[in-house]
Write an enzyme that holds these catalytic residues in place. Structure first.
Site, mmCIF file in Angstrom:
data_model
loop_
_atom_site.group_PDB
_atom_site.id
_atom_site.type_symbol
_atom_site.label_atom_id
_atom_site.label_comp_id
_atom_site.label_asym_id
_atom_site.label_seq_id
_atom_site.Cartn_x
_atom_site.Cartn_y
_atom_site.Cartn_z
ATOM 1 N N PRO A 2 0.838 -1.220 0.000
ATOM 2 C CA PRO A 2 0.000 0.000 0.000
ATOM 3 C C PRO A 2 0.866 1.261 0.000
ATOM 4 C CG PRO A 2 -0.665 -1.539 1.740
ATOM 5 C CD PRO A 2 0.610 -2.049 1.171
ATOM 6 N N GLU A 3 0.516 2.196 -0.852
ATOM 7 C CA GLU A 3 1.222 3.481 -0.903
ATOM 8 C C GLU A 3 0.299 4.551 -0.314
ATOM 9 O OE1 GLU A 3 3.066 4.195 -4.764
ATOM 10 O OE2 GLU A 3 3.147 2.054 -5.151
#
Ligand SMILES: [Zn+2]
Length: 287
Positions: A2-3
């Protein structure tokens, strides 16, 4: 992994569901995350109130009324689940950390009528730490982070000053969390495509207009992704279990050997490696 947009989406769903709730109990079923969960510390959270949920870079900060903060990094596969069987307004949350995916709920938990917040992490690269305000301030995870890309601190003057004399590639620079925080491989690829810049280009060769475009497109792409619930690759979903849709908007990421989507371009998307990270680009559009 996840960014920024995915973590922001998780933050929003937690904010909606658990803010202002009082922690009823904490159960640590498995301590083995990237850093061992300090169970004793977490047990002291009983009866503390969740006052806010913030995001810094790819970290979640769950702030409590006793000045402690639960610092969370989702790693590769970390996920929060909220189980809300109690349809009445509840004031309590029951937190369970790191459970294995269970097909059936263990019977010893079923008598609780609270919202259950569950953290699960299949690959165990994520972590959950409980920090006081001083520890948070000095945390090596947060201390050296560059500005938030969606803030006004990520601006042209900052960019110009930073890249002076720098000979790194633009892809590496965008990935560098000390320069700007929260971007990872997916969004860096997409930002460079939209800005028509070759990922390998050294930053001191970029023109002023390139920098302007990079800043602008970073903000556009991140906001767009957040509004679509993030990108659901590797099974990402928010705490309500909803998937994001931004992966359908990828122009280059994961599209090697597919046609470039720029109107009138006959190029194919290439996959190369920049600093060992897969890098997708169109050599016709990106100079
Ligand atoms: Zn192209």
């Amino acid at each position: 992994m996840p960014e920024l947009p995915e973590v922001e989406v998780v933050k929003k769903s937690l904010d909606k569901k658990i803010k202002k709730l009082v922690i009823n109990d904490v159960i640590v079923l498995n301590k083995k995350l990237r850093y061992k969960i300090e169970t004793k510390k977490f047990l002291k959270l009983k009866k503390t109130k969740i006052i806010s949920i913030k995001r810094r870079s790819k970290y979640l900060l769950i702030n409590l009324n006793n000045k402690l903060t639960i610092l969370v990094h989702l790693g590769m596969t970390g996920k929060f689940f909220i189980i809300d069987q109690n349809k009445k307004n509840t004031k309590q949350v029951f937190i369970i950390l790191w459970v294995k995916m269970m097909t059936a709920w263990p019977s010893r938990f079923t008598f609780y009528k609270h919202i259950k917040l569950i953290y699960n992490d299949v690959r165990k690269f994520g972590f959950i730490k409980l920090l006081n305000s001083k520890e948070l301030l000095n945390s090596s995870h947060l201390k050296y982070l560059g500005p938030e890309p969606l803030s006004n601190n990520f601006n042209l003057i900052y960019f110009i000053n930073y890249v002076k004399k720098l000979k790194t590639s633009i892809k590496d620079l965008l990935m560098n969390q000390k320069f700007v925080s929260g971007l990872g491989n997916i969004y860096c690829n997409e930002i460079l495509f939209k800005s028509k810049i070759d990922p390998r280009k050294t930053v001191n060769k970029l023109k002023r207009l390139d920098l302007i475009n990079l800043i602008k497109n970073t903000k556009i792409i991140l906001k767009n992704s957040i509004s679509l619930g993030g990108s659901s690759i590797k099974d990402f979903s928010n705490a309500d279990g909803r998937n994001g849709n931004f992966q359908q908007k990828f122009n280059v990421y994961g599209r090697e050997n597919n046609n470039c989507l720029t109107k009138g371009c006959s190029g194919l998307i290439k996959k190369i490696y920049v600093s060992n990270r897969s890098t997708f680009f169109c050599s016709y559009c990106q100079k």
